[in-house]
Scaffold this motif. Sequence first.
Motif: not given
Length: 260
Positions: A1-6, A8-9
């Motif tokens: 989930m954290r990698s997806r947020g990264r 997207g950033e």
Amino acid sequence: MRSRGRLGEIQERIKRLIIEERLPPGAPMPTETELMERLEVSRNSVREALKALQAMGIVEIRHGFGTYVGAMSMAPMTEGLSFRTVAGHYRGEDSLLQLLELREAVETGLMARLAAERGGRGAGAEQLAQLERLVDRMRQEAEDGQVRAETDRAFHSALYAGLGNSLLSEVLDAFWDAFHRVRTDLAELRPDPRMTWQQHAAILDAVRDGDMPRAEEAVRAHFGNIRERLRSSTSDAATRQPQFDDSSITSAASITPQRR
């Protein structure tokens, strides 16, 4: 989930770069190495972000040449509308009818805008001439037995072209593409070509007279006729095996349920 947020950033930062540097469609983007340095991220992160942005039409990756700012078309919107309509239809929803009603709401609402833009006088001479040519073409096609979808589309595009809003034109085209791409998959409307021609001629007559309330009613009548044919042709469609032609959202001849 954290990698997806990264991820997207990083996508947002690349989009911000395009905006801040005022890069137009077709302009070359910074190289992967330059993006890595400017964004302080890995090459894989840059590539994944660019792939995601390409799917949105924001950038275009030309292998062997580099990455360019994309055309920013409504293609992703059309794909989403098409797929949502087909999927909803086979779940038993009135999704095709809903898409038609969305088109109707936008187009009828634009008649008031068209009247305001022209001070209540309707279309200009050049626009009227184009509409008249298209209606005459419809008449000829109706006599041959079928009004071509391209002629119908051209009429609706020309009707609102005088507003000078390119984004509006693209949205209307997206609605049109989505509706007509899935219509042949989900329903056989069997339109009466003479009625199609006559309804567009009625819209033209009202616009020519500068009578925008009558023009709006003519547009509503046109969509109302499509709606009634749509309702009568899709009553049992949701129970049929999905079939799609090569131009549909699935680009497959048919969908065969997997054996369990």
